[in-house]
Design a protein around this motif. Structure first.
Motif, PDB file in Angstrom:
ATOM      1  N   PRO A 102       0.821  -1.219   0.000  1.00 18.16           N
ATOM      2  CA  PRO A 102       0.000   0.000   0.000  1.00 18.16           C
ATOM      3  C   PRO A 102       0.853   1.266   0.000  1.00 18.16           C
ATOM      4  N   ARG A 103       0.378   2.275  -0.704  1.00 21.27           N
ATOM      5  CA  ARG A 103       1.058   3.569  -0.716  1.00 21.27           C
ATOM      6  C   ARG A 103       0.816   4.321   0.587  1.00 21.27           C
ATOM      7  N   GLU A 104      -0.303   4.039   1.213  1.00 19.39           N
ATOM      8  CA  GLU A 104      -0.695   4.740   2.426  1.00 19.39           C
ATOM      9  C   GLU A 104       0.056   4.192   3.650  1.00 19.39           C
ATOM     10  N   HIS A 105       0.143   5.040   4.679  1.00 28.11           N
ATOM     11  CA  HIS A 105       0.748   4.622   5.943  1.00 28.11           C
ATOM     12  C   HIS A 105      -0.224   4.810   7.109  1.00 28.11           C
ATOM     13  N   ARG A 106      -1.459   5.102   6.791  1.00 27.17           N
ATOM     14  CA  ARG A 106      -2.518   5.177   7.805  1.00 27.17           C
ATOM     15  C   ARG A 106      -3.664   4.283   7.337  1.00 27.17           C
ATOM     16  N   PHE A 107      -4.128   3.413   8.249  1.00 17.98           N
ATOM     17  CA  PHE A 107      -5.153   2.436   7.898  1.00 17.98           C
ATOM     18  C   PHE A 107      -6.279   2.511   8.923  1.00 17.98           C
ATOM     19  N   LEU A 108      -7.505   2.658   8.414  1.00 15.81           N
ATOM     20  CA  LEU A 108      -8.684   2.730   9.274  1.00 15.81           C
ATOM     21  C   LEU A 108      -9.613   1.576   8.925  1.00 15.81           C
TER      22      LEU A 108
END
Length: 230
Positions: A102-108
């Protein structure tokens, strides 16, 4: 056919069922589903895999969270599963998965009821594989007694592996200290610190319809809102 190695009550209306692979390969991605049915039935019903691939590699088993009635029946009124029962297991399948890179580093993660099953798989996968980033879980259930895996999730929160928020939508107990009511923007807003947050939503149809609209209103692009899709 695979043999059931354990059955435990998760809540008053759900059970965790662990199936022993007996050395057979079963490769899946966190969040995928498998079709289950009694060995003597031609019918199988899809259920999300609740264990992480790392759990399966270590233990040689896969785990499911099954909704049950008061008599322990499951699926289309299949008889209760016992330890030693044989099940047909087909799969895996499904595109509702945790990305490989994933490119993101925050996951909800936003779960409702037994919708925690695939999200537990993803969360455990992210933690066990030491995925960099911040993980938050907002978990909604009808009553304080309807949260599956709650001791485990609270343990992960104490170890600061995840941030955990709970909300009960109906009956409360006097000692309940979590939030109350359906998921609303006021609950989600503090969990969305960055619009580049990758969101996963799984639960009742009404929640899956409403929550993405709230997330979009909080600035999350629709491409970063993933819904369970079998």
């Amino acid at each position: 056919m695979l043999r059931v190695s354990s059955v435990r009550w998760a809540t008053a209306s759900s059970s965790t069922v662990r199936v022993d692979l007996d050395g057979a390969p079963f490769h899946y991605r966190a969040g995928q589903v498998a079709a289950l049915g009694p060995a003597d039935s031609a019918e199988q019903i899809p259920y999300s895999i609740a264990s992480a691939p790392e759990d399966t590699e270590r233990d040689g088993s896969i785990e499911f969270l099954l909704k049950t009635d008061s008599a322990g029946r499951w699926g289309n009124h299949f008889e209760p599963i016992r330890r030693g029962s044989l099940l047909t297991v087909r799969g895996p399948s499904g595109s509702f998965t945790f990305p490989d890179a994933p490119r993101e580093h925050r996951f909800l993660f936003i779960a409702g009821g037994t919708g925690i099953a695939p999200l537990r798989s993803m969360i455990r996968h992210a933690v066990l594989s030491q995925r960099p980033g911040r993980i938050r879980l907002l978990y909604s259930a009808r009553t304080p007694h309807d949260f599956a895996y709650l001791p485990e999730l609270r343990g992960m929160a104490r170890r600061e592996e995840i941030g955990l928020s709970l909300t009960a939508t109906r009956e409360m107990t006097p000692r309940w200290r979590g939030a109350r009511g359906r998921i609303v923007a006021a609950q989600l807003s503090p969990l969305v610190e960055d619009p580049a947050t990758l969101c996963f939503v799984c639960g009742p149809a009404s929640m899956v319809a409403e929550v993405p609209l709230i997330l979009r209103g909080l600035g999350i692009d629709r491409t970063r809102i993933l819904l369970e899709d079998w």
